[in-house]
Design a protein around this motif. Sequence first.
Motif, short mmCIF file in Angstrom:
data_model
loop_
_atom_site.label_atom_id
_atom_site.label_comp_id
_atom_site.label_asym_id
_atom_site.label_seq_id
_atom_site.Cartn_x
_atom_site.Cartn_y
_atom_site.Cartn_z
N TYR A 120 100.89 -29.06 -17.17
CA TYR A 120 100.61 -27.79 -17.86
C TYR A 120 101.92 -27.03 -17.99
CZ TYR A 120 98.85 -22.99 -18.43
OH TYR A 120 98.60 -21.72 -18.88
N VAL A 121 102.28 -26.66 -19.23
CA VAL A 121 103.52 -25.90 -19.42
C VAL A 121 103.18 -24.44 -19.74
CG1 VAL A 121 105.67 -25.68 -20.71
CG2 VAL A 121 104.70 -27.94 -20.28
N GLN A 122 103.67 -23.55 -18.91
CA GLN A 122 103.52 -22.11 -19.12
C GLN A 122 104.76 -21.63 -19.86
OE1 GLN A 122 101.03 -20.11 -18.69
NE2 GLN A 122 102.12 -18.21 -19.14
N VAL A 123 104.59 -21.21 -21.12
CA VAL A 123 105.74 -20.77 -21.91
C VAL A 123 105.99 -19.29 -21.63
CG1 VAL A 123 106.71 -20.54 -24.22
CG2 VAL A 123 105.22 -22.49 -23.68
N GLY A 124 107.06 -19.02 -20.92
CA GLY A 124 107.36 -17.65 -20.51
C GLY A 124 108.60 -17.12 -21.20
N THR A 125 109.04 -15.96 -20.72
CA THR A 125 110.13 -15.26 -21.40
C THR A 125 111.14 -14.69 -20.39
OG1 THR A 125 110.65 -13.26 -22.68
CG2 THR A 125 108.59 -13.23 -21.45
N ASP A 126 112.38 -14.55 -20.84
CA ASP A 126 113.40 -13.93 -19.98
C ASP A 126 113.12 -12.45 -19.72
OD1 ASP A 126 113.99 -12.92 -22.50
OD2 ASP A 126 116.13 -13.36 -22.42
N GLU A 127 112.23 -11.85 -20.53
CA GLU A 127 111.97 -10.41 -20.36
C GLU A 127 111.35 -10.09 -19.01
OE1 GLU A 127 110.53 -8.14 -23.62
OE2 GLU A 127 111.50 -9.43 -25.10
N VAL A 128 110.81 -11.10 -18.31
CA VAL A 128 110.22 -10.83 -16.99
C VAL A 128 111.30 -10.36 -16.00
CG1 VAL A 128 108.33 -12.46 -17.33
CG2 VAL A 128 110.41 -13.22 -16.14
N TYR A 129 112.57 -10.69 -16.27
CA TYR A 129 113.64 -10.31 -15.35
C TYR A 129 114.13 -8.88 -15.58
CZ TYR A 129 114.06 -15.39 -14.58
OH TYR A 129 113.84 -16.71 -14.28
N GLY A 130 113.66 -8.22 -16.64
CA GLY A 130 114.11 -6.85 -16.89
C GLY A 130 115.40 -6.82 -17.69
N SER A 143 116.65 -14.53 -10.03
CA SER A 143 116.73 -13.09 -10.29
C SER A 143 115.36 -12.46 -10.01
CB SER A 143 117.10 -12.83 -11.75
OG SER A 143 118.38 -13.33 -12.03
N PRO A 144 115.37 -11.20 -9.53
CA PRO A 144 114.07 -10.56 -9.27
C PRO A 144 113.26 -10.36 -10.55
CG PRO A 144 115.92 -9.12 -8.62
CD PRO A 144 116.52 -10.37 -9.18
N ILE A 145 111.94 -10.41 -10.39
CA ILE A 145 111.04 -10.16 -11.52
C ILE A 145 110.89 -8.64 -11.64
CG2 ILE A 145 108.69 -10.55 -12.40
CD1 ILE A 145 110.29 -13.10 -12.24
N PRO A 147 109.89 -6.54 -14.79
CA PRO A 147 109.58 -6.29 -16.21
C PRO A 147 109.57 -4.80 -16.54
CG PRO A 147 107.61 -6.91 -14.96
CD PRO A 147 108.77 -7.10 -14.04
N ASN A 148 109.98 -4.47 -17.77
CA ASN A 148 110.08 -3.06 -18.18
C ASN A 148 109.12 -2.65 -19.28
OD1 ASN A 148 112.13 -2.44 -16.35
ND2 ASN A 148 113.69 -3.30 -17.72
N SER A 149 108.44 -3.60 -19.90
CA SER A 149 107.46 -3.23 -20.94
C SER A 149 106.12 -3.82 -20.54
CB SER A 149 107.88 -3.82 -22.30
OG SER A 149 107.72 -5.23 -22.28
N PRO A 150 105.02 -3.27 -21.08
CA PRO A 150 103.72 -3.90 -20.79
C PRO A 150 103.70 -5.37 -21.20
CG PRO A 150 103.41 -1.72 -21.75
CD PRO A 150 104.89 -2.01 -21.84
N TYR A 151 104.36 -5.70 -22.31
CA TYR A 151 104.45 -7.13 -22.70
C TYR A 151 105.07 -7.95 -21.58
CZ TYR A 151 106.66 -11.32 -24.63
OH TYR A 151 107.09 -12.61 -24.82
N ALA A 152 106.25 -7.52 -21.12
CA ALA A 152 106.97 -8.29 -20.10
C ALA A 152 106.17 -8.34 -18.80
CB ALA A 152 108.35 -7.68 -19.88
N ALA A 153 105.51 -7.23 -18.46
CA ALA A 153 104.71 -7.21 -17.22
C ALA A 153 103.54 -8.19 -17.34
CB ALA A 153 104.20 -5.79 -16.95
N SER A 154 102.92 -8.25 -18.52
CA SER A 154 101.79 -9.18 -18.68
C SER A 154 102.28 -10.63 -18.63
CB SER A 154 101.03 -8.89 -20.00
OG SER A 154 101.81 -9.26 -21.12
N LYS A 155 103.47 -10.90 -19.16
CA LYS A 155 104.00 -12.27 -19.10
C LYS A 155 104.41 -12.63 -17.68
CE LYS A 155 104.81 -14.81 -22.03
NZ LYS A 155 104.02 -15.93 -22.63
N ALA A 156 104.89 -11.64 -16.91
CA ALA A 156 105.24 -11.91 -15.51
C ALA A 156 103.98 -12.27 -14.74
CB ALA A 156 105.93 -10.68 -14.90
N ALA A 157 102.90 -11.51 -14.97
CA ALA A 157 101.64 -11.81 -14.29
C ALA A 157 101.18 -13.23 -14.64
CB ALA A 157 100.57 -10.78 -14.70
N ALA A 158 101.33 -13.59 -15.90
CA ALA A 158 100.91 -14.93 -16.35
C ALA A 158 101.70 -16.02 -15.61
CB ALA A 158 101.11 -15.05 -17.86
N ASP A 159 103.02 -15.83 -15.51
CA ASP A 159 103.85 -16.82 -14.80
C ASP A 159 103.39 -16.96 -13.35
OD1 ASP A 159 105.36 -16.87 -17.09
OD2 ASP A 159 107.25 -16.30 -16.14
#
Length: 347
Positions: A120-130, A143-145, A147-159
């Motif tokens: 299973y591949v979870q496609v995430g984003t660098d935005e989780v790092y802030g 790097s610490p997680i 996130p600064n936007s609701p988008y990035a926070a939701s992707k961090a939760a997904a990861d």
Amino acid sequence: MTRWLVTGGAGFIGSNFVRMLLRERPDAEIVNVDLLTYAGNLENLADVEGDPRLRFVRGDVAATETWAAEARGPWDFVVHFAAESHVDRSIEDPVTFLRTNVTGTQRMLDFARAEGCGTYVQVGTDEVYGTLAPEDPSFTIDSPIRPNSPYAASKAAADLLARAAWRTHGLRVVTTRCSNNYGPYQFPEKFLPLMITNAMADLPLPVYGDGLQVRDWLHVDDHNRAILLAAERGRAGAVYNIGGHDGERTNLAMLRDILSILGKPESLIRHVEDRKGHDRRYSIDSSVIRAELGWEPTVTLEEGLPALVEWYRSHRAWWDRVKSGAYRGYYEKMYGARLGGGGSPAR
Ligand code: NAD
Ligand code: TDX
């Protein structure tokens, strides 16, 4: 046959991934599950529409029970691209992002376990790092997680949910975190397609704040090649950062290059109110995927940007239909009564 379930394959990166799989993996049999929200457009796949190895199922990742019967496993690979992906929209409407990106990911992890799944591949984003200051070192996988936007926070939760499925249930999960992509079929609310299509029409180019924010641009095919490697050869539980092919540029520098390629004046640039919580700089250290999987980016911005502008020049019909909203009728016209999958109506 190798069986691939791809979610979000009617969006920008997913459609390019489906095209790459069909081209580079002759034994791939693909089911593309997509809700066709405003960002989903089957015209992105019009050139491979008739390929017997590709099947489309309209479905919502947050309601897998409504379409699971049309996508029975076991799957060799589940590649989860589907997401709400635009930061500005997440500031206006965060709950939609939680539903699709968080609940949707958990439902896809459960689906993968229930149906059987090799990787299973979870496609995430660098935005989780802030965000980074100009002189900071690039983001690494340690790097610490932050996130600064609701988008990035939701992707961090997904990861993190994907990681939990690996640790708790032993699902073979691989997570990727990529920087800003560019390439064909990107929805023109995002920076590059918006600016290129506006400039072509002599419309103003709205630059948030001072325009000195830095992004680390990567061609979508280089991203997708990394996802393919991560799927086929990635380590269970691994996180792979992807990005950085000499792609760090300020937004203003990108705009000046685009205007010069198009032969348009810089007077089209308009500084507008800044995005709330706007991340200043992204920069990615891809050393782990380079060392472990031998991935290397191949397209430089110097070649990729003129090619991108040329693509928009030669695909005016595609983006005219997207900008006018005409693309929304395509699915009904092509699929008519074959409306399967249930799910919620497209937003
Ligand atoms: P996109 O917005 O172009 O496409 C998203 C696709 O997901 C669309 O086809 C949409 O219809 C579908 N979708 C949305 N909600 C759905 C739902 N509830 N059920 C089923 N399908 C749904 O996005 P993109 O730019 O192609 O990004 C794809 C993935 O890559 C996302 O997970 C995003 O977070 C990630 N990512 C994007 C970038 C980038 O630069 N664009 C960079 C790194 C990571
Ligand atoms: O009108 C605009 N004016 C402007 O100055 C828009 C739409 C954007 N910008 C700026 C904001 C950013 O600094 O351009 C930069 C890029 O903006 P976006 O295209 O919205 O991308 P970004 O916010 O960096 O996020 C993207 O990369 C990471 C994708 O949208 C995400 O899905 C991905 O995870």
